[in-house]
Design a protein around this motif. Sequence first.
Motif, PDB file in Angstrom:
ATOM      1  N   ASN A  19      -5.020   0.811  -1.344  1.00  0.00           N
ATOM      2  CA  ASN A  19      -4.929  -0.379  -0.525  1.00  0.00           C
ATOM      3  C   ASN A  19      -4.488  -1.535  -1.423  1.00  0.00           C
ATOM      4  O   ASN A  19      -5.210  -1.903  -2.351  1.00  0.00           O
ATOM      5  CB  ASN A  19      -6.290  -0.679   0.107  1.00  0.00           C
ATOM      6  N   VAL A  74       0.090  -0.875   5.320  1.00  0.00           N
ATOM      7  CA  VAL A  74      -0.430  -2.237   5.420  1.00  0.00           C
ATOM      8  C   VAL A  74      -1.947  -2.252   5.238  1.00  0.00           C
ATOM      9  O   VAL A  74      -2.500  -3.096   4.558  1.00  0.00           O
ATOM     10  CB  VAL A  74      -0.024  -2.875   6.753  1.00  0.00           C
ATOM     11  N   ILE A  75      -2.585  -1.301   5.890  1.00  0.00           N
ATOM     12  CA  ILE A  75      -4.048  -1.224   5.822  1.00  0.00           C
ATOM     13  C   ILE A  75      -4.464   0.233   5.690  1.00  0.00           C
ATOM     14  O   ILE A  75      -3.925   1.096   6.371  1.00  0.00           O
ATOM     15  CB  ILE A  75      -4.702  -1.812   7.082  1.00  0.00           C
ATOM     16  N   CYS A  76      -5.393   0.504   4.810  1.00  0.00           N
ATOM     17  CA  CYS A  76      -6.024   1.816   4.785  1.00  0.00           C
ATOM     18  C   CYS A  76      -7.464   1.639   4.347  1.00  0.00           C
ATOM     19  O   CYS A  76      -7.812   0.643   3.704  1.00  0.00           O
ATOM     20  CB  CYS A  76      -5.279   2.802   3.895  1.00  0.00           C
ATOM     21  N   GLY A  77      -8.294   2.572   4.715  1.00  0.00           N
ATOM     22  CA  GLY A  77      -9.700   2.466   4.364  1.00  0.00           C
ATOM     23  C   GLY A  77     -10.498   3.615   4.907  1.00  0.00           C
ATOM     24  O   GLY A  77      -9.952   4.647   5.315  1.00  0.00           O
ATOM     25  N   SER A 100      -4.266  -4.686  -1.005  1.00  0.00           N
ATOM     26  CA  SER A 100      -4.960  -5.966  -0.923  1.00  0.00           C
ATOM     27  C   SER A 100      -6.179  -6.023  -1.842  1.00  0.00           C
ATOM     28  O   SER A 100      -6.524  -7.105  -2.341  1.00  0.00           O
ATOM     29  CB  SER A 100      -5.400  -6.243   0.518  1.00  0.00           C
ATOM     30  N   ASP A 101      -6.820  -4.854  -2.069  1.00  0.00           N
ATOM     31  CA  ASP A 101      -7.987  -4.866  -2.945  1.00  0.00           C
ATOM     32  C   ASP A 101      -7.914  -3.823  -4.055  1.00  0.00           C
ATOM     33  O   ASP A 101      -8.821  -3.737  -4.877  1.00  0.00           O
ATOM     34  CB  ASP A 101      -9.281  -4.661  -2.145  1.00  0.00           C
ATOM     35  N   GLY A 155       0.831  -1.187   0.000  1.00  0.00           N
ATOM     36  CA  GLY A 155       0.000   0.000   0.000  1.00  0.00           C
ATOM     37  C   GLY A 155       0.866   1.238   0.000  1.00  0.00           C
ATOM     38  O   GLY A 155       1.960   1.262   0.577  1.00  0.00           O
ATOM     39  N   TYR A 161      -5.495   4.587   8.393  1.00  0.00           N
ATOM     40  CA  TYR A 161      -4.350   3.958   7.737  1.00  0.00           C
ATOM     41  C   TYR A 161      -3.351   3.551   8.804  1.00  0.00           C
ATOM     42  O   TYR A 161      -3.316   4.113   9.905  1.00  0.00           O
ATOM     43  CB  TYR A 161      -3.686   4.931   6.758  1.00  0.00           C
ATOM     44  N   THR A 162      -2.530   2.571   8.468  1.00  0.00           N
ATOM     45  CA  THR A 162      -1.417   2.216   9.346  1.00  0.00           C
ATOM     46  C   THR A 162      -0.212   3.072   8.969  1.00  0.00           C
ATOM     47  O   THR A 162      -0.063   3.498   7.824  1.00  0.00           O
ATOM     48  CB  THR A 162      -1.072   0.735   9.206  1.00  0.00           C
TER      49      THR A 162
END
Length: 127
Positions: free
Chosen positions: A52, A101-104, A54-55, A33, A111-112
């Motif tokens: 992101n 690593v993660i956001c949304g 992952s998606d 990310g 977010y991280t």
Amino acid sequence: EVQLVESGGGLVQAGGSLRLSCQASGLSIDENGIGWFRQAPGKEREGVSCINYSDGKTYYQDSVKGRFTISSDNAKNTVYLQMNGLKPEDTAVYYCAAPIVICGYSGSYYYTKPAYWGQGTQVTVSS
């Protein structure tokens, strides 16, 4: 060694547009990310937008939704931030950073914290 190099900042009048670029090396943006942050004078650094990994979805903080667009060119390992309808309150140093690593978005943008940061590019919006 991971390097993130931003470009594209400048001085623009309110209502104008700028396109920021962030060239990454030592890290593949399609496997990590990546996002944009900004820091205005006297204020804390804040997240603006992210992709992101992952998606592949994109997310934005409320103040820039509908005006800013994040995108990437994986072949060039480059991420962009198209900024339209700029306002004086968008004035800040803009940074790209990774990995995220993660956001949304769940009521607010989250977010991280990324490990690597670019040097930043100044965006100044005059009224």
